[in-house]
Design a protein around this motif. Sequence first.
Motif, mmCIF file in Angstrom:
data_model
loop_
_atom_site.group_PDB
_atom_site.id
_atom_site.type_symbol
_atom_site.label_atom_id
_atom_site.label_comp_id
_atom_site.label_asym_id
_atom_site.label_seq_id
_atom_site.Cartn_x
_atom_site.Cartn_y
_atom_site.Cartn_z
ATOM 1 N N LEU A 1 0.825 -1.210 0.000
ATOM 2 C CA LEU A 1 0.000 0.000 0.000
ATOM 3 C C LEU A 1 0.860 1.260 0.000
ATOM 4 C CD1 LEU A 1 -2.808 -1.180 2.422
ATOM 5 C CD2 LEU A 1 -2.935 -0.934 -0.071
ATOM 6 N N ARG A 2 2.045 1.167 0.580
ATOM 7 C CA ARG A 2 2.954 2.305 0.604
ATOM 8 C C ARG A 2 3.753 2.419 -0.700
ATOM 9 N NH1 ARG A 2 7.356 1.130 4.478
ATOM 10 N NH2 ARG A 2 8.223 0.167 2.625
ATOM 11 N N ASP A 3 4.261 1.265 -1.210
ATOM 12 C CA ASP A 3 5.233 1.283 -2.305
ATOM 13 C C ASP A 3 4.676 0.917 -3.676
ATOM 14 O OD1 ASP A 3 7.058 1.898 -0.327
ATOM 15 O OD2 ASP A 3 7.749 -0.166 -0.109
ATOM 16 N N GLY A 4 3.530 0.258 -3.724
ATOM 17 C CA GLY A 4 2.937 -0.105 -5.007
ATOM 18 C C GLY A 4 3.418 -1.443 -5.544
ATOM 19 N N GLU A 5 3.116 -1.664 -6.824
ATOM 20 C CA GLU A 5 3.345 -2.953 -7.473
ATOM 21 C C GLU A 5 4.793 -3.427 -7.432
ATOM 22 O OE1 GLU A 5 2.816 -5.051 -11.852
ATOM 23 O OE2 GLU A 5 1.979 -3.065 -11.545
ATOM 24 N N ALA A 6 5.737 -2.518 -7.536
ATOM 25 C CA ALA A 6 7.150 -2.925 -7.562
ATOM 26 C C ALA A 6 7.517 -3.755 -6.334
ATOM 27 C CB ALA A 6 8.049 -1.700 -7.661
ATOM 28 N N LEU A 7 6.930 -3.443 -5.194
ATOM 29 C CA LEU A 7 7.221 -4.187 -3.971
ATOM 30 C C LEU A 7 6.849 -5.661 -4.126
ATOM 31 C CD1 LEU A 7 5.688 -5.298 -1.097
ATOM 32 C CD2 LEU A 7 7.956 -4.227 -0.921
ATOM 33 N N LEU A 8 5.747 -5.950 -4.796
ATOM 34 C CA LEU A 8 5.303 -7.337 -4.945
ATOM 35 C C LEU A 8 6.311 -8.164 -5.732
ATOM 36 C CD1 LEU A 8 1.490 -6.841 -5.626
ATOM 37 C CD2 LEU A 8 2.653 -7.283 -3.452
ATOM 38 N N TRP A 9 6.953 -7.550 -6.703
ATOM 39 C CA TRP A 9 7.961 -8.276 -7.480
ATOM 40 C C TRP A 9 9.180 -8.575 -6.617
ATOM 41 C CZ3 TRP A 9 5.650 -10.071 -11.491
ATOM 42 C CH2 TRP A 9 4.587 -9.364 -12.024
ATOM 43 N N HIS A 10 9.561 -7.646 -5.786
ATOM 44 C CA HIS A 10 10.691 -7.884 -4.869
ATOM 45 C C HIS A 10 10.361 -9.018 -3.903
ATOM 46 C CE1 HIS A 10 13.153 -4.528 -6.134
ATOM 47 N NE2 HIS A 10 12.095 -3.743 -6.083
ATOM 48 N N VAL A 11 9.151 -9.013 -3.373
ATOM 49 C CA VAL A 11 8.741 -10.068 -2.439
ATOM 50 C C VAL A 11 8.767 -11.423 -3.145
ATOM 51 C CG1 VAL A 11 6.846 -10.966 -1.019
ATOM 52 C CG2 VAL A 11 7.397 -8.524 -0.968
ATOM 53 N N ALA A 12 8.263 -11.471 -4.370
ATOM 54 C CA ALA A 12 8.249 -12.741 -5.112
ATOM 55 C C ALA A 12 9.661 -13.284 -5.306
ATOM 56 C CB ALA A 12 7.554 -12.551 -6.459
ATOM 57 N N VAL A 13 10.581 -12.424 -5.704
ATOM 58 C CA VAL A 13 11.968 -12.867 -5.921
ATOM 59 C C VAL A 13 12.588 -13.325 -4.608
ATOM 60 C CG1 VAL A 13 14.296 -12.086 -6.551
ATOM 61 C CG2 VAL A 13 12.337 -11.494 -7.990
ATOM 62 N N GLU A 14 12.374 -12.567 -3.548
ATOM 63 C CA GLU A 14 12.984 -12.940 -2.263
ATOM 64 C C GLU A 14 12.356 -14.206 -1.680
ATOM 65 O OE1 GLU A 14 15.859 -11.798 -1.295
ATOM 66 O OE2 GLU A 14 15.735 -10.521 -3.070
ATOM 67 N N LEU A 15 11.066 -14.403 -1.878
ATOM 68 C CA LEU A 15 10.440 -15.642 -1.419
ATOM 69 C C LEU A 15 11.028 -16.828 -2.188
ATOM 70 C CD1 LEU A 15 8.479 -17.193 0.312
ATOM 71 C CD2 LEU A 15 6.655 -16.581 -1.296
ATOM 72 N N LEU A 16 11.203 -16.680 -3.483
ATOM 73 C CA LEU A 16 11.849 -17.752 -4.254
ATOM 74 C C LEU A 16 13.281 -17.978 -3.798
ATOM 75 C CD1 LEU A 16 10.447 -17.066 -7.810
ATOM 76 C CD2 LEU A 16 10.138 -19.142 -6.456
ATOM 77 N N ARG A 17 13.967 -16.899 -3.449
ATOM 78 C CA ARG A 17 15.342 -17.041 -2.956
ATOM 79 C C ARG A 17 15.356 -17.840 -1.644
ATOM 80 N NH1 ARG A 17 19.073 -13.885 -4.996
ATOM 81 N NH2 ARG A 17 17.728 -12.069 -5.235
ATOM 82 N N LEU A 18 14.390 -17.573 -0.773
ATOM 83 C CA LEU A 18 14.308 -18.317 0.490
ATOM 84 C C LEU A 18 13.928 -19.780 0.264
ATOM 85 C CD1 LEU A 18 12.512 -15.677 2.736
ATOM 86 C CD2 LEU A 18 14.858 -16.500 2.977
ATOM 87 N N LEU A 19 13.082 -20.019 -0.730
ATOM 88 C CA LEU A 19 12.640 -21.388 -1.025
ATOM 89 C C LEU A 19 13.647 -22.154 -1.895
ATOM 90 C CD1 LEU A 19 8.880 -20.728 -1.835
ATOM 91 C CD2 LEU A 19 9.791 -21.918 0.176
ATOM 92 N N GLU A 20 14.612 -21.446 -2.458
ATOM 93 C CA GLU A 20 15.529 -22.028 -3.437
ATOM 94 C C GLU A 20 16.158 -23.358 -2.998
ATOM 95 O OE1 GLU A 20 18.763 -20.338 -6.561
ATOM 96 O OE2 GLU A 20 19.035 -19.699 -4.479
ATOM 97 N N PRO A 21 16.720 -23.463 -1.788
ATOM 98 C CA PRO A 21 17.349 -24.744 -1.438
ATOM 99 C C PRO A 21 16.366 -25.919 -1.487
ATOM 100 C CG PRO A 21 17.960 -23.048 0.139
ATOM 101 C CD PRO A 21 16.890 -22.467 -0.734
ATOM 102 N N ARG A 22 15.145 -25.696 -1.066
ATOM 103 C CA ARG A 22 14.143 -26.773 -1.078
ATOM 104 C C ARG A 22 13.624 -27.010 -2.492
ATOM 105 N NH1 ARG A 22 11.368 -25.088 4.595
ATOM 106 N NH2 ARG A 22 13.037 -25.947 5.860
ATOM 107 N N LEU A 23 13.446 -25.941 -3.251
ATOM 108 C CA LEU A 23 12.972 -26.109 -4.629
ATOM 109 C C LEU A 23 13.973 -26.894 -5.460
ATOM 110 C CD1 LEU A 23 11.450 -22.594 -5.329
ATOM 111 C CD2 LEU A 23 10.202 -24.760 -5.200
ATOM 112 N N LEU A 24 15.253 -26.643 -5.266
ATOM 113 C CA LEU A 24 16.276 -27.350 -6.036
ATOM 114 C C LEU A 24 16.340 -28.837 -5.686
ATOM 115 C CD1 LEU A 24 19.134 -24.696 -6.087
ATOM 116 C CD2 LEU A 24 17.559 -25.312 -7.945
ATOM 117 N N GLN A 25 15.803 -29.205 -4.529
ATOM 118 C CA GLN A 25 15.762 -30.617 -4.130
ATOM 119 C C GLN A 25 14.468 -31.287 -4.582
ATOM 120 O OE1 GLN A 25 16.392 -30.651 0.089
ATOM 121 N NE2 GLN A 25 18.513 -30.005 -0.081
ATOM 122 N N ALA A 26 13.495 -30.506 -5.038
ATOM 123 C CA ALA A 26 12.215 -31.076 -5.476
ATOM 124 C C ALA A 26 12.445 -31.995 -6.673
ATOM 125 C CB ALA A 26 11.238 -29.962 -5.837
ATOM 126 N N LEU A 27 11.794 -33.148 -6.633
ATOM 127 C CA LEU A 27 11.968 -34.136 -7.682
ATOM 128 C C LEU A 27 10.780 -34.224 -8.628
ATOM 129 C CD1 LEU A 27 13.556 -36.978 -5.522
ATOM 130 C CD2 LEU A 27 14.722 -35.308 -6.981
#
Length: 173
Positions: A109-135
Motif C-alpha cells: 500500500l505504501r510502495d505499489g506494485e514494484a514491492l510485490l515483485w521484490h517479495v516474489a523474488v525474495e520468497l523464491l530465494r528463500l525457497l531455493e534450497p528446497r525447490l532445487l531438491q524437489a523431484l
Amino acid sequence: ARIGAPPLRRHAALLCAALLLYLEPPSAHGCMCTLLGRHFLAHVEEGSPQLAWRLRATRSCLKRELPETLEHLGSLGVGLDDFVCDWLSSLFLSTLALDTAARVWDCYLRDGEALLWHVAVELLRLLEPRLLQALSRDEALSLLHHASELGGAGALACRPAAAPRSPGPPVEP
C-alpha cells in the motif's frame, strides 16, 4: 470463480476475510472496493497482454537473479503462471502466514506494485534450497503454494545465507 476471471477476483474471499480480521465490516468493505478498483491484477484477464508482460518481466528478473531455480522449475514442468499470479493477486495470502502477508500488504500500500515483485523474488530465494531438491512438479508446487507450512518466511530466513551474486567482476581495492 469462473475460469478466465481476473486473478484478483478469484482471491476476493481470502482478501475479504483478512480485512475482516483487522477492520469493522463497513471499513473492510470500503477497503475491498478500493483494492478491487485499484490493484493492478483486478483488471488483468488471464491470457491478456498485461499479464503476459508481467510474466515475461518475472522470467527476465529470475533469469538474472535465480537462474538455477528457474531452470529447475522449468525442468519439472512448473511455469511461472502456475504460482506467480496467485501470489500477486492474493498479495501473498495464498502462500505466506497471515502476519507475514499483512506486512507485505502494508508495504504494498505504501510502495505499489514494484514491492510485490521484490517479495516474489525474495520468497523464491528463500525457497531455493528446497525447490532445487524437489523431484517432481507436485512437490515444487506444494512448496510454492504452501510456504507458510514450512514455518513461514522467518523460519526460512534462518537457513545459512547463500553467497551473494556478484553484479560483475570483483574490483581491486
